[in-house]
Scaffold this motif. Structure first.
Motif, PDB file in Angstrom:
ATOM      1  N   THR A 149       0.812  -1.220   0.000  1.00  0.00           N
ATOM      2  CA  THR A 149       0.000   0.000   0.000  1.00  0.00           C
ATOM      3  C   THR A 149       0.849   1.275   0.000  1.00  0.00           C
ATOM      4  O   THR A 149       0.316   2.360  -0.235  1.00  0.00           O
ATOM      5  CB  THR A 149      -0.906   0.037   1.241  1.00  0.00           C
ATOM      6  N   ARG A 150       2.150   1.144   0.321  1.00  0.00           N
ATOM      7  CA  ARG A 150       3.068   2.284   0.482  1.00  0.00           C
ATOM      8  C   ARG A 150       2.658   3.163   1.663  1.00  0.00           C
ATOM      9  O   ARG A 150       3.056   4.315   1.776  1.00  0.00           O
ATOM     10  CB  ARG A 150       3.170   3.144  -0.785  1.00  0.00           C
ATOM     11  N   TRP A 151       1.837   2.626   2.547  1.00  0.00           N
ATOM     12  CA  TRP A 151       1.408   3.317   3.768  1.00  0.00           C
ATOM     13  C   TRP A 151       2.265   2.838   4.922  1.00  0.00           C
ATOM     14  O   TRP A 151       2.624   1.662   5.005  1.00  0.00           O
ATOM     15  CB  TRP A 151      -0.064   3.011   4.036  1.00  0.00           C
ATOM     16  N   ASP A 152       2.598   3.745   5.828  1.00  0.00           N
ATOM     17  CA  ASP A 152       3.390   3.394   6.992  1.00  0.00           C
ATOM     18  C   ASP A 152       2.460   2.989   8.128  1.00  0.00           C
ATOM     19  O   ASP A 152       1.741   3.824   8.666  1.00  0.00           O
ATOM     20  CB  ASP A 152       4.258   4.587   7.408  1.00  0.00           C
ATOM     21  N   PRO A 168       0.484   7.914   1.532  1.00  0.00           N
ATOM     22  CA  PRO A 168       1.802   7.291   1.400  1.00  0.00           C
ATOM     23  C   PRO A 168       2.706   7.660   2.569  1.00  0.00           C
ATOM     24  O   PRO A 168       2.656   8.774   3.086  1.00  0.00           O
ATOM     25  CB  PRO A 168       2.331   7.865   0.082  1.00  0.00           C
ATOM     26  N   PRO A 205       9.539   7.085   2.478  1.00  0.00           N
ATOM     27  CA  PRO A 205      10.183   5.959   1.785  1.00  0.00           C
ATOM     28  C   PRO A 205      11.042   5.084   2.692  1.00  0.00           C
ATOM     29  O   PRO A 205      11.034   3.860   2.563  1.00  0.00           O
ATOM     30  CB  PRO A 205      11.030   6.648   0.712  1.00  0.00           C
ATOM     31  N   ILE A 237       9.161   2.451   4.486  1.00  0.00           N
ATOM     32  CA  ILE A 237       8.557   1.405   3.666  1.00  0.00           C
ATOM     33  C   ILE A 237       9.594   0.387   3.209  1.00  0.00           C
ATOM     34  O   ILE A 237       9.341  -0.814   3.186  1.00  0.00           O
ATOM     35  CB  ILE A 237       7.863   2.019   2.430  1.00  0.00           C
TER      36      ILE A 237
END
Length: 355
Positions: A29-32, A327, A330, A333
């Motif tokens: 999901t690129r979610w933290d 998001p 980086p 993730i």
């Protein structure tokens, strides 16, 4: 979007499944997950959730479990990161205390006998079982490597444990809960009756939050969240047919946990909150086996969970609910570039300066 994250109980291998599941959730999901407005952890979920809320991203948990060495990376107390136990505190050493005699908790035993309808079956049994003999110090040490004392910086990290005298649920970290260091709260949440020695906080003894519920999803009912993502290691959507007693008992426990999870999810949905439930598949269960406290095959469980959870996240109904997640950074993730000493992790100079 207000999001809650719930991490359920599950012993050593359940904790491993959570690590793999969170890594899949972050990368897919690129979610933290650490950015959730509220994080609720029970037993193994409290350990993994507390590390997550304290700045340890899922990709690092996976790499550490795999045995990677991080030259120049130290913990919050200045100790080399590679010296930390790679099984998240699953080191079984005897508690320095007198041998247990009789029921572990006379208070809980008598209360549950007089009013069994007010207690879960697990609580009724736990009061009569002997007190646990294994120390929770290895669990505390794992947390102290990122939070030496006090609480995590996350504003709403709730660690669920149960009062050993009454069986009542306590959410450490929530307003109105007894004050506690994070390490003690996590150890209490993980203290399985008759296995781990109970943890004393503020003059009272506490044990595993799974005594009340393996998921405790319903504590978020009044939080007015838009979405709650729950990873629950002790239930499944793919029940298996077992023939030997150990697997039959494990299957019965998973069925009970699943019914409780479904009931709790229904309460949240009725309150207007969308819920995503992620559970082990038949493949996960086959690798985990009936003994969730086994330290064998721990990393194999992580690797399989990464794949099976990712497949669940790609299902149309789930993907639709998760598409609005913001998001994350980086480096939270995936592994950042550069030497480990520059990674923004707890105990790192770069992390402290960034904070």
């Amino acid at each position: 979007m207000r999001v809650g994250l719930v991490l359920g109980a599950g012993g050593v291998l359940g904790g491993a499944w959570l690590v793999g599941g969170l890594h899949a959730l972050a990368t897919e999901t690129r979610w933290d997950p650490a950015s959730a407005d509220t994080i609720v952890g029970t037993s193994a979920g409290s350990m993994v959730g507390s590390l997550l809320a304290s700045g340890v991203p899922p990709w690092f948990m996976v790499a550490h479990s795999a045995g990677e060495v991080f030259d120049g990376l130290v913990d919050a107390e200045g100790r080399p990161a590679e010296e930390a136990d790679r099984s998240a505190g699953a080191v079984f050493q005897l508690e320095r205390a007198l041998p247990p005699i009789g029921p572990g908790s006379w208070g809980l035993a008598l209360r549950s006998a007089m009013q069994p309808h007010r207690h879960t079956p697990a609580a009724v049994l736990a009061g009569w079982l002997p007190r646990g003999v294994f120390s929770t110090e290895p669990l505390k040490d794992t947390i102290r490597r990122v939070v030496p004392d006090g609480w995590a910086e996350h504003p709403h990290l709730w660690v669920v444990a149960c009062d050993y005298s009454t069986g009542r649920r306590v959410q450490f970290g929530r307003d109105g809960a007894p004050p506690a260091d994070l390490a003690d709260a996590v150890a209490a949440s993980c203290a399985i009756p008759s296995f781990y020695h109970p943890v004393e906080i503020g003059g009272r003894r506490y044990v595993d939050g799974g005594l009340y519920s393996n998921s405790n999803l319903d504590v978020l009912r009044a939080q007015e969240l838009d979405l709650v993502v729950c990873l629950n290691p002790t239930s499944t959507l793919n029940p298996t047919h077992a023939y030997n007693p150990a697997e039959w008992l494990a299957g019965a426990a998973r069925s009970l946990s699943g019914r409780r999870l479904g009931s709790e999810a229904k309460k949240l949905r009725e309150a207007g909150t969308s819920v995503v439930l992620i559970q082990p598949t038949a493949e996960d269960i086959e690798v985990m086996g009936p003994n969730l406290m086994s330290t064998r095959r721990r990393h194999e469980v992580i690797e399989i969970a990464i794949r099976t959870v990712r497949e669940q996240l790609r299902e149309p109904g789930v993907r639709g609910l998760l598409r609005k997640l913001p998001p994350g950074q980086p480096e939270r993730i995936a592994r950042p570039a550069g030497p480990p000493s520059t990674w923004p992790l707890p105990g790192n100079t770069a992390y402290r300066e960034a904070s």
